[in-house]
Design a protein around this motif. Structure first.
Motif, mmCIF file in Angstrom:
data_model
loop_
_atom_site.group_PDB
_atom_site.id
_atom_site.type_symbol
_atom_site.label_atom_id
_atom_site.label_comp_id
_atom_site.label_asym_id
_atom_site.label_seq_id
_atom_site.Cartn_x
_atom_site.Cartn_y
_atom_site.Cartn_z
ATOM 1 N N THR A 65 0.867 -1.102 -0.257
ATOM 2 C CA THR A 65 0.214 0.081 0.066
ATOM 3 C C THR A 65 0.887 1.213 0.028
ATOM 4 N N LEU A 66 0.899 2.021 -1.286
ATOM 5 C CA LEU A 66 1.918 3.081 -1.206
ATOM 6 C C LEU A 66 1.092 4.193 -0.799
ATOM 7 N N GLY A 67 -0.489 4.185 -0.668
ATOM 8 C CA GLY A 67 -1.243 5.392 -0.592
ATOM 9 C C GLY A 67 -1.435 5.765 1.097
ATOM 10 N N THR A 68 -2.433 6.463 1.211
ATOM 11 C CA THR A 68 -2.561 6.931 2.493
ATOM 12 C C THR A 68 -3.320 5.875 3.490
ATOM 13 N N GLY A 69 -3.793 4.898 2.987
ATOM 14 C CA GLY A 69 -4.621 3.977 3.734
ATOM 15 C C GLY A 69 -3.925 3.230 4.848
ATOM 16 N N GLY A 71 -1.613 1.158 6.897
ATOM 17 C CA GLY A 71 -0.384 0.385 6.582
ATOM 18 C C GLY A 71 0.183 0.821 5.272
ATOM 19 N N GLY A 72 -0.190 1.987 4.944
ATOM 20 C CA GLY A 72 0.473 2.592 3.547
ATOM 21 C C GLY A 72 1.624 3.555 3.952
ATOM 22 N N LEU A 73 2.362 3.985 2.961
ATOM 23 C CA LEU A 73 3.350 4.772 3.008
ATOM 24 C C LEU A 73 3.127 6.299 3.071
ATOM 25 N N GLY A 74 1.851 6.705 2.600
ATOM 26 C CA GLY A 74 1.323 8.167 2.876
ATOM 27 C C GLY A 74 1.514 9.022 1.420
ATOM 28 N N TYR A 75 1.651 8.322 0.485
ATOM 29 C CA TYR A 75 1.875 9.001 -0.815
ATOM 30 C C TYR A 75 0.454 9.087 -1.431
ATOM 31 N N SER A 76 0.374 10.120 -2.284
ATOM 32 C CA SER A 76 -0.890 10.382 -2.988
ATOM 33 C C SER A 76 -1.059 9.321 -4.107
ATOM 34 N N ALA A 77 -2.003 8.337 -3.926
ATOM 35 C CA ALA A 77 -1.963 7.344 -5.041
ATOM 36 C C ALA A 77 -3.323 7.643 -5.500
ATOM 37 N N ASP A 78 -3.340 6.874 -7.156
ATOM 38 C CA ASP A 78 -4.605 6.912 -7.748
ATOM 39 C C ASP A 78 -5.341 5.677 -7.186
ATOM 40 N N ASN A 80 -5.996 2.762 -8.473
ATOM 41 C CA ASN A 80 -5.148 1.560 -8.610
ATOM 42 C C ASN A 80 -4.015 1.473 -7.513
ATOM 43 N N GLY A 81 -3.725 2.299 -6.700
ATOM 44 C CA GLY A 81 -2.835 2.371 -5.744
ATOM 45 C C GLY A 81 -1.595 2.716 -6.576
ATOM 46 N N ALA A 82 -1.468 3.400 -7.447
ATOM 47 C CA ALA A 82 -0.016 3.900 -8.251
ATOM 48 C C ALA A 82 0.159 5.075 -8.007
ATOM 49 N N VAL A 83 1.476 5.555 -7.823
ATOM 50 C CA VAL A 83 1.882 6.604 -7.360
ATOM 51 C C VAL A 83 2.472 7.416 -8.522
ATOM 52 N N ALA A 84 2.430 8.388 -8.926
ATOM 53 C CA ALA A 84 3.020 9.009 -9.950
ATOM 54 C C ALA A 84 4.256 9.681 -9.781
#
Length: 145
Positions: A65-69, A71-78, A80-84
Protein backbone atom coordinates in the motif's frame (compact mmCIF):
# COMPACT_ATOMS: atom_id res chain seq x y z
CA UNK A 1 21.93 46.46 -63.31
CA UNK A 2 22.70 44.08 -60.42
CA UNK A 3 19.82 42.83 -58.27
CA UNK A 4 20.03 42.62 -54.47
CA UNK A 5 18.69 39.71 -52.44
CA UNK A 6 18.58 35.93 -52.72
CA UNK A 7 17.67 33.78 -55.68
CA UNK A 8 15.11 31.02 -55.35
CA UNK A 9 17.85 28.40 -55.75
CA UNK A 10 19.87 29.86 -52.88
CA UNK A 11 16.79 29.93 -50.70
CA UNK A 12 15.95 26.30 -51.52
CA UNK A 13 19.53 25.21 -50.67
CA UNK A 14 19.22 26.87 -47.26
CA UNK A 15 15.82 25.22 -46.65
CA UNK A 16 17.27 21.81 -47.62
CA UNK A 17 20.22 22.26 -45.24
CA UNK A 18 17.92 23.27 -42.38
CA UNK A 19 15.72 20.24 -43.14
CA UNK A 20 18.68 17.86 -43.02
CA UNK A 21 19.92 19.32 -39.73
CA UNK A 22 16.42 19.07 -38.24
CA UNK A 23 16.08 15.45 -39.40
CA UNK A 24 19.28 14.60 -37.55
CA UNK A 25 18.68 16.71 -34.43
CA UNK A 26 15.03 15.83 -33.66
CA UNK A 27 15.55 12.08 -32.98
CA UNK A 28 18.50 12.94 -30.74
CA UNK A 29 16.32 15.40 -28.87
CA UNK A 30 13.60 12.77 -28.43
CA UNK A 31 16.12 10.32 -26.97
CA UNK A 32 17.35 13.03 -24.60
CA UNK A 33 13.78 13.66 -23.41
CA UNK A 34 13.25 9.93 -22.79
CA UNK A 35 16.53 9.69 -20.84
CA UNK A 36 15.52 12.64 -18.66
CA UNK A 37 12.15 10.98 -18.03
CA UNK A 38 13.97 7.82 -16.96
CA UNK A 39 15.88 9.85 -14.38
CA UNK A 40 12.53 10.99 -12.99
CA UNK A 41 11.28 7.41 -12.70
CA UNK A 42 14.50 6.12 -11.13
CA UNK A 43 14.53 8.94 -8.58
CA UNK A 44 10.96 8.15 -7.52
CA UNK A 45 11.76 4.43 -7.29
CA UNK A 46 14.74 5.12 -5.02
CA UNK A 47 12.71 7.52 -2.87
CA UNK A 48 9.96 4.95 -2.45
CA UNK A 49 12.44 2.15 -1.76
CA UNK A 50 13.88 4.25 1.08
CA UNK A 51 10.35 4.79 2.41
CA UNK A 52 9.79 1.03 2.25
CA UNK A 53 12.98 0.43 4.24
CA UNK A 54 11.87 2.93 6.90
CA UNK A 55 8.48 1.20 7.03
CA UNK A 56 10.22 -2.18 7.38
CA UNK A 57 12.43 -0.98 10.23
CA UNK A 58 9.34 0.13 12.16
CA UNK A 59 6.94 -2.72 11.27
CA UNK A 60 9.16 -5.71 10.38
CA UNK A 61 7.32 -6.02 7.06
CA UNK A 62 7.12 -4.19 3.75
CA UNK A 63 3.83 -2.87 2.38
CA UNK A 64 2.12 -3.01 -1.00
CA UNK A 65 0.00 0.00 0.00
CA UNK A 66 1.72 3.16 -1.22
CA UNK A 67 -1.18 5.50 -0.52
CA UNK A 68 -2.56 6.98 2.66
CA UNK A 69 -4.65 3.95 3.63
CA UNK A 70 -4.02 1.83 6.71
CA UNK A 71 -0.52 0.41 6.62
CA UNK A 72 0.44 2.64 3.70
CA UNK A 73 3.43 4.85 3.03
CA UNK A 74 1.36 8.03 2.80
CA UNK A 75 1.88 8.94 -0.85
CA UNK A 76 -0.88 10.36 -3.01
CA UNK A 77 -1.99 7.30 -4.98
CA UNK A 78 -4.58 6.89 -7.73
CA UNK A 79 -7.55 4.49 -7.56
CA UNK A 80 -5.31 1.59 -8.63
CA UNK A 81 -2.81 2.30 -5.85
CA UNK A 82 -0.15 3.69 -8.22
CA UNK A 83 1.91 6.75 -7.31
CA UNK A 84 2.95 9.12 -10.10
CA UNK A 85 6.57 10.27 -10.39
CA UNK A 86 7.31 13.98 -10.00
CA UNK A 87 6.83 14.81 -13.68
CA UNK A 88 4.13 12.13 -14.10
CA UNK A 89 6.17 10.13 -16.63
CA UNK A 90 5.97 6.93 -14.55
CA UNK A 91 3.45 5.25 -12.28
CA UNK A 92 5.01 3.39 -9.36
CA UNK A 93 3.41 0.27 -7.86
CA UNK A 94 4.50 -2.17 -5.16
CA UNK A 95 4.05 -5.92 -4.83
CA UNK A 96 5.69 -8.89 -3.16
CA UNK A 97 8.77 -10.22 -4.93
CA UNK A 98 8.26 -13.31 -7.05
CA UNK A 99 8.13 -16.40 -4.85
CA UNK A 100 8.28 -14.41 -1.59
CA UNK A 101 5.83 -12.69 0.73
CA UNK A 102 5.49 -8.94 1.16
CA UNK A 103 6.84 -9.36 4.70
CA UNK A 104 10.21 -10.47 3.29
CA UNK A 105 10.61 -8.63 -0.01
CA UNK A 106 8.99 -5.79 -1.92
CA UNK A 107 9.27 -5.17 -5.67
CA UNK A 108 8.69 -1.60 -6.90
CA UNK A 109 7.74 -1.17 -10.55
CA UNK A 110 7.86 2.06 -12.56
CA UNK A 111 5.58 1.80 -15.59
CA UNK A 112 6.08 4.54 -18.22
CA UNK A 113 3.03 6.66 -19.11
CA UNK A 114 2.23 9.19 -21.81
CA UNK A 115 5.09 9.99 -24.18
CA UNK A 116 7.50 8.06 -21.93
CA UNK A 117 5.72 4.85 -22.99
CA UNK A 118 7.66 5.21 -26.28
CA UNK A 119 10.87 4.34 -24.42
CA UNK A 120 11.63 1.00 -26.09
CA UNK A 121 15.20 1.04 -24.77
CA UNK A 122 14.32 0.65 -21.09
CA UNK A 123 10.54 0.33 -20.81
CA UNK A 124 9.35 -0.65 -17.35
CA UNK A 125 11.92 -0.26 -14.56
CA UNK A 126 11.88 -2.37 -11.38
CA UNK A 127 13.89 -2.59 -8.19
CA UNK A 128 13.35 -4.85 -5.21
CA UNK A 129 14.29 -4.56 -1.56
CA UNK A 130 17.38 -6.72 -2.07
CA UNK A 131 18.68 -4.22 -4.63
CA UNK A 132 18.00 -6.23 -7.81
CA UNK A 133 17.23 -3.85 -10.70
CA UNK A 134 15.60 -4.86 -13.98
CA UNK A 135 14.09 -3.28 -17.09
CA UNK A 136 11.84 -4.54 -19.87
CA UNK A 137 13.44 -2.79 -22.85
CA UNK A 138 16.12 -3.75 -25.36
CA UNK A 139 19.03 -1.71 -23.94
CA UNK A 140 21.67 -2.98 -21.55
CA UNK A 141 20.81 -2.79 -17.85
CA UNK A 142 23.67 -0.33 -17.25
CA UNK A 143 22.18 2.03 -19.85
CA UNK A 144 18.85 2.12 -18.05
CA UNK A 145 20.13 2.11 -14.49
Amino acid sequence: MRQKGFSLIELMVVVAIVGIIAAIAYPSYQQYVLRSGRADGKAKLMEMLQAQERFFSQNQTYTATLGTGAGGLGYSADANGAVASESRKYNITAAACSGKTIANCVNLTATPTGAQANDAECGTLTVDSSGVKTKSGSAALATCW
